[in-house]
Scaffold this motif. Structure first.
Motif, PDB file in Angstrom:
ATOM      1  N   VAL A  28       0.867  -1.184   0.000  1.00  0.00           N
ATOM      2  CA  VAL A  28       0.000   0.000   0.000  1.00  0.00           C
ATOM      3  C   VAL A  28       0.900   1.229   0.000  1.00  0.00           C
ATOM      4  CG1 VAL A  28      -1.758   1.255   1.292  1.00  0.00           C
ATOM      5  CG2 VAL A  28      -1.880  -1.235   1.149  1.00  0.00           C
ATOM      6  N   ILE A  29       0.921   1.923  -1.132  1.00  0.00           N
ATOM      7  CA  ILE A  29       1.815   3.072  -1.287  1.00  0.00           C
ATOM      8  C   ILE A  29       1.225   4.267  -0.537  1.00  0.00           C
ATOM      9  CG2 ILE A  29       2.881   4.632  -2.971  1.00  0.00           C
ATOM     10  CD1 ILE A  29       2.565   2.307  -5.031  1.00  0.00           C
ATOM     11  N   ASP A  30       2.058   4.855   0.302  1.00  0.00           N
ATOM     12  CA  ASP A  30       1.584   5.964   1.134  1.00  0.00           C
ATOM     13  C   ASP A  30       1.729   7.271   0.352  1.00  0.00           C
ATOM     14  OD1 ASP A  30       1.147   7.924   2.979  1.00  0.00           O
ATOM     15  OD2 ASP A  30       2.231   6.930   4.596  1.00  0.00           O
ATOM     16  N   ILE A  31       0.589   7.811  -0.092  1.00  0.00           N
ATOM     17  CA  ILE A  31       0.650   9.057  -0.868  1.00  0.00           C
ATOM     18  C   ILE A  31       0.178  10.250  -0.017  1.00  0.00           C
ATOM     19  CG2 ILE A  31       0.508   8.072  -3.196  1.00  0.00           C
ATOM     20  CD1 ILE A  31      -2.656   9.371  -1.976  1.00  0.00           C
ATOM     21  N   SER A  32       0.133  10.066   1.315  1.00  0.00           N
ATOM     22  CA  SER A  32      -0.427  11.142   2.144  1.00  0.00           C
ATOM     23  C   SER A  32       0.396  12.431   2.058  1.00  0.00           C
ATOM     24  CB  SER A  32      -0.589  10.681   3.590  1.00  0.00           C
ATOM     25  OG  SER A  32       0.642  10.217   4.086  1.00  0.00           O
ATOM     26  N   GLY A  33       1.717  12.313   1.731  1.00  0.00           N
ATOM     27  CA  GLY A  33       2.520  13.537   1.632  1.00  0.00           C
ATOM     28  C   GLY A  33       2.620  14.070   0.211  1.00  0.00           C
ATOM     29  N   LEU A  34       1.925  13.433  -0.726  1.00  0.00           N
ATOM     30  CA  LEU A  34       2.090  13.769  -2.146  1.00  0.00           C
ATOM     31  C   LEU A  34       1.682  15.215  -2.454  1.00  0.00           C
ATOM     32  CD1 LEU A  34       2.790  12.526  -4.956  1.00  0.00           C
ATOM     33  CD2 LEU A  34       0.362  12.048  -5.219  1.00  0.00           C
ATOM     34  N   TYR A  35       0.567  15.633  -1.916  1.00  0.00           N
ATOM     35  CA  TYR A  35       0.083  16.985  -2.212  1.00  0.00           C
ATOM     36  C   TYR A  35       1.045  18.033  -1.648  1.00  0.00           C
ATOM     37  CZ  TYR A  35      -2.917  21.087  -2.380  1.00  0.00           C
ATOM     38  OH  TYR A  35      -3.417  22.338  -2.604  1.00  0.00           O
ATOM     39  N   ALA A  36       1.517  17.790  -0.412  1.00  0.00           N
ATOM     40  CA  ALA A  36       2.441  18.756   0.196  1.00  0.00           C
ATOM     41  C   ALA A  36       3.727  18.852  -0.625  1.00  0.00           C
ATOM     42  CB  ALA A  36       2.746  18.341   1.632  1.00  0.00           C
ATOM     43  N   LYS A  37       4.205  17.700  -1.132  1.00  0.00           N
ATOM     44  CA  LYS A  37       5.486  17.721  -1.851  1.00  0.00           C
ATOM     45  C   LYS A  37       5.340  18.111  -3.319  1.00  0.00           C
ATOM     46  CE  LYS A  37       7.674  14.166   0.955  1.00  0.00           C
ATOM     47  NZ  LYS A  37       7.569  12.722   1.040  1.00  0.00           N
ATOM     48  N   GLU A  38       4.297  17.612  -3.983  1.00  0.00           N
ATOM     49  CA  GLU A  38       4.178  17.753  -5.446  1.00  0.00           C
ATOM     50  C   GLU A  38       3.025  18.647  -5.879  1.00  0.00           C
ATOM     51  OE1 GLU A  38       5.818  16.205  -8.372  1.00  0.00           O
ATOM     52  OE2 GLU A  38       7.347  16.245  -6.817  1.00  0.00           O
ATOM     53  N   ALA A  67      -8.369   1.338  -6.243  1.00  0.00           N
ATOM     54  CA  ALA A  67      -7.011   0.988  -5.809  1.00  0.00           C
ATOM     55  C   ALA A  67      -6.596   1.824  -4.602  1.00  0.00           C
ATOM     56  CB  ALA A  67      -6.032   1.208  -6.965  1.00  0.00           C
ATOM     57  N   THR A  68      -7.582   2.176  -3.771  1.00  0.00           N
ATOM     58  CA  THR A  68      -7.272   3.026  -2.631  1.00  0.00           C
ATOM     59  C   THR A  68      -7.573   2.310  -1.322  1.00  0.00           C
ATOM     60  OG1 THR A  68      -7.655   5.065  -3.852  1.00  0.00           O
ATOM     61  CG2 THR A  68      -7.921   5.189  -1.471  1.00  0.00           C
ATOM     62  N   ALA A  69      -6.561   2.241  -0.443  1.00  0.00           N
ATOM     63  CA  ALA A  69      -6.788   1.725   0.911  1.00  0.00           C
ATOM     64  C   ALA A  69      -7.136   2.933   1.765  1.00  0.00           C
ATOM     65  CB  ALA A  69      -5.532   1.040   1.415  1.00  0.00           C
ATOM     66  N   SER A  70      -8.373   3.014   2.248  1.00  0.00           N
ATOM     67  CA  SER A  70      -8.800   4.225   2.956  1.00  0.00           C
ATOM     68  C   SER A  70      -8.339   4.230   4.404  1.00  0.00           C
ATOM     69  CB  SER A  70     -10.322   4.348   2.900  1.00  0.00           C
ATOM     70  OG  SER A  70     -10.908   3.243   3.554  1.00  0.00           O
ATOM     71  N   ASN A  72     -16.262  -2.192   2.420  1.00  0.00           N
ATOM     72  CA  ASN A  72     -17.345  -2.091   1.428  1.00  0.00           C
ATOM     73  C   ASN A  72     -18.054  -0.741   1.547  1.00  0.00           C
ATOM     74  OD1 ASN A  72     -19.826  -2.545   3.330  1.00  0.00           O
ATOM     75  ND2 ASN A  72     -18.204  -3.933   3.972  1.00  0.00           N
ATOM     76  N   CYS A  73     -19.012  -0.512   0.677  1.00  0.00           N
ATOM     77  CA  CYS A  73     -19.676   0.797   0.591  1.00  0.00           C
ATOM     78  C   CYS A  73     -20.307   1.225   1.929  1.00  0.00           C
ATOM     79  CB  CYS A  73     -20.725   0.737  -0.528  1.00  0.00           C
ATOM     80  SG  CYS A  73     -21.717   2.202  -0.688  1.00  0.00           S
ATOM     81  N   SER A  74     -21.085   0.340   2.554  1.00  0.00           N
ATOM     82  CA  SER A  74     -21.769   0.758   3.787  1.00  0.00           C
ATOM     83  C   SER A  74     -20.787   0.907   4.947  1.00  0.00           C
ATOM     84  CB  SER A  74     -22.890  -0.220   4.134  1.00  0.00           C
ATOM     85  OG  SER A  74     -22.396  -1.530   4.250  1.00  0.00           O
ATOM     86  N   THR A  75     -19.780   0.040   5.017  1.00  0.00           N
ATOM     87  CA  THR A  75     -18.806   0.140   6.113  1.00  0.00           C
ATOM     88  C   THR A  75     -17.984   1.416   5.961  1.00  0.00           C
ATOM     89  OG1 THR A  75     -18.746  -2.248   6.258  1.00  0.00           O
ATOM     90  CG2 THR A  75     -16.902  -1.074   7.263  1.00  0.00           C
ATOM     91  N   SER A  76     -17.606   1.720   4.714  1.00  0.00           N
ATOM     92  CA  SER A  76     -16.879   2.973   4.488  1.00  0.00           C
ATOM     93  C   SER A  76     -17.760   4.164   4.842  1.00  0.00           C
ATOM     94  CB  SER A  76     -16.434   3.076   3.026  1.00  0.00           C
ATOM     95  OG  SER A  76     -15.574   2.010   2.718  1.00  0.00           O
TER      96      SER A  76
END
Ligand code: CMC
Length: 432
Positions: A30-40, A51-54, A235-239
């Motif tokens: 699971v690629i961690d993109i949480s810093g992507l916006y701050a950096k890029e 393809a997103t692990a929430s 799933n949809c309802s759990t999310s």
């Protein structure tokens, strides 16, 4: 959690960004993109969260390619064979199979909190007789946030525990009240001497003027269905429950949001839609026509109970439920049940059709469950409510996991904006 590294190259600037990837105990990196916006200054785009692990979770694992489903590491097939719904509920909530004394205490607690406030019962009179039971259940569960004020401090683990037991204990009572209201029969109070599914059947089918005998096969079948529906990761309802709950909302309100999300025909509402579809198809001779419709891009018709976002193989739950169909139909002397025959034939024909093979579309959990519900005398409009009773356990387990996480934050996705750029307001008389 072992850390791996991935590199992302910006082809305009040739800059390389190194991204950490988390490795779960099983499953893909699971690629961690949480810093992507701050950096890029860039977002990622993944409509439908394909393809997103929430979140990080320790509750349920699915390998969709292999058709594997495990609760807390235990294959669902083993749990279906050896366990029961309340034991599975304890497993999902607390992470381990309970000891005998833990299970007895948990079962006692659930079976002694089954009554709902009498005022809540009166809410049902406000619904028209033909209201869909999911509308009533969603409304009444949401209304529970106006009660039980002694236990809604979500920062207090004891309060969260009381909430968890209350909602799991009371959701069958709410469901049964919705059913009795829809058929104009008097409400039957819960009985704490019965087990979870026996009590539910009694509240559904007993009447004050007659004896009602609980069929052990009916209770066993229901228990099995509830085990298989108890959780299914994000799933949809759990999310939806997680997202609503992430704002700190009252937990009953978060569960009501989950009930509403489950209702849709692409999710839990499919079990009701499958039976209606089978009735519309009517005979095996007409199956090819409906398969053709399902394949036609210009026709909105889809084979309900077929296909899954995650499973690209048999949904392991569908196989177990199909076996239970045989047992239940044999027990009620309905071996030649025409809808079951039709469903079996439809499965066989679809799985021999290139379209379904290439797209890896297999029967899902909803394909056969309605056959059992119908055999037990449960009306179609209640099928998704049955799903909601079982899934309440998963919703609560995920809500608990999220709230207990000290690093938890409000869920707040971003977007790819494609609307108008900035423009000036035009007075109403000057608009063309
Ligand atoms: N009948 C015909 N074609 C289908 C079906 C179907 N049931 N399901 C998927 N497809 C096709 C779809 O048209 C698409 O084709 P193409 O690639 O040519 O555009 C391809 O298969 C992939 O489907 P998708 O809709 O992009 O996949 P998804 O992951 O977004 O949707 C699904 C998954 C479950 C919503 C979908 O398979 C579906 O609508 N199934 C019928 C409803 C159903 O049974 N829902 C219950 C799901 S399991 C229990 C639960 O979640 O509560």
């Amino acid at each position: 959690m072992t850390i791996k590294r991935y590199e992302l190259k910006n082809l305009q600037t040739n800059d390389i960004l190194t991204l950490d990837a988390h490795e779960g105990s099983i499953g893909p990196d699971v690629i961690d993109i949480s810093g992507l916006y701050a950096k890029e200054g860039a977002f990622t785009f993944d409509p439908g969260f394909v393809a997103t692990a929430s979140c990080e979770s320790k509750i349920t694992f699915i390998d969709g390619e292999k058709g594997v489903l495990m609760y807390r590491g235990y294959p669902v097939g083993q749990l279906a064979e050896h366990s029961n719904f309340l034991e599975v509920a304890a497993l999902l909530l607390y992470g381990e199979l309970p000891t005998r004394s833990q299970l007895d205490a948990f079962t006692h607690s659930i079976m002694h909190h089954t009554m709902i406030n009498e005022t809540l019962l009166r809410f049902f009179n406000g619904f028209h007789y033909d209201a869909h039971p999911m509308a009533m259940v969603s409304g009444v569960v949401g209304s529970m946030s106006a009660f039980y004020h002694d236990s809604t401090d979500i920062s207090n683990p004891e309060h969260r525990e009381i909430f968890a037991h209350r909602i799991i204990a009371k959701i069958p009572t709410v469901a049964a009240a919705a059913y009795k209201h829809s058929i104009g029969q008097p409400f039957i109070y819960p009985r704490n001497d019965l087990d979870y599914c026996g009590n539910l059947l009694n509240m559904f089918f007993a009447v004050p003027c007659d004896d009602y005998e609980i069929d052990p096969i009916a209770a066993e079948a229901l228990d099995l269905l509830f085990i298989l529906h108890a959780d299914h990761e994000q799933n949809c309802s759990t999310s939806t429950v997680r997202l609503a709950g992430s704002s700190g909302a009252n937990p009953y309100a978060a569960i009501a949001a989950g009930v509403s999300a489950l209702w849709g025909p692409a999710h839990g509402g499919a079990n009701e839609a499958v039976l209606r579809m089978l009735e519309t198809i009517g005979t095996t001779a007409d199956i090819p026509r409906f398969i053709k419709k399902a394949k036609d891009k210009d026709d909105p018709f889809r084979l309900m109970g077929f296909g899954h976002r995650v499973y690209k193989n048999y949904d392991p739950r569908a196989t177990i439920i199909r076996k239970m169909c045989h047992k239940v139909l044999e027990r009620i002397g309905d071996n030649d049940n025409p809808l079951f025959e039709l469903a079996l034939k439809l499965e066989e024909m679809a799985l021999n059709d290139d379209y379904f093979v290439e797209k890896k579309l297999y029967p899902n959990v909803d394909f056969y469950s309605g056959i059992i519900y119908e055999a037990l005398g449960i009306p179609k409009s209640m099928f998704t409510v049955m799903f909601a009773i079982a899934r309440t356990v998963g919703w609560v387990a995920h809500w608990q996991e999220m709230i207990a996480d000290p690093g938890g934050r409000i869920g707040r996705p971003r977007q790819l904006y494609t609307g108008p750029t900035e423009r000036d307001y035009v007075a109403v008389d000057q608009r063309v």
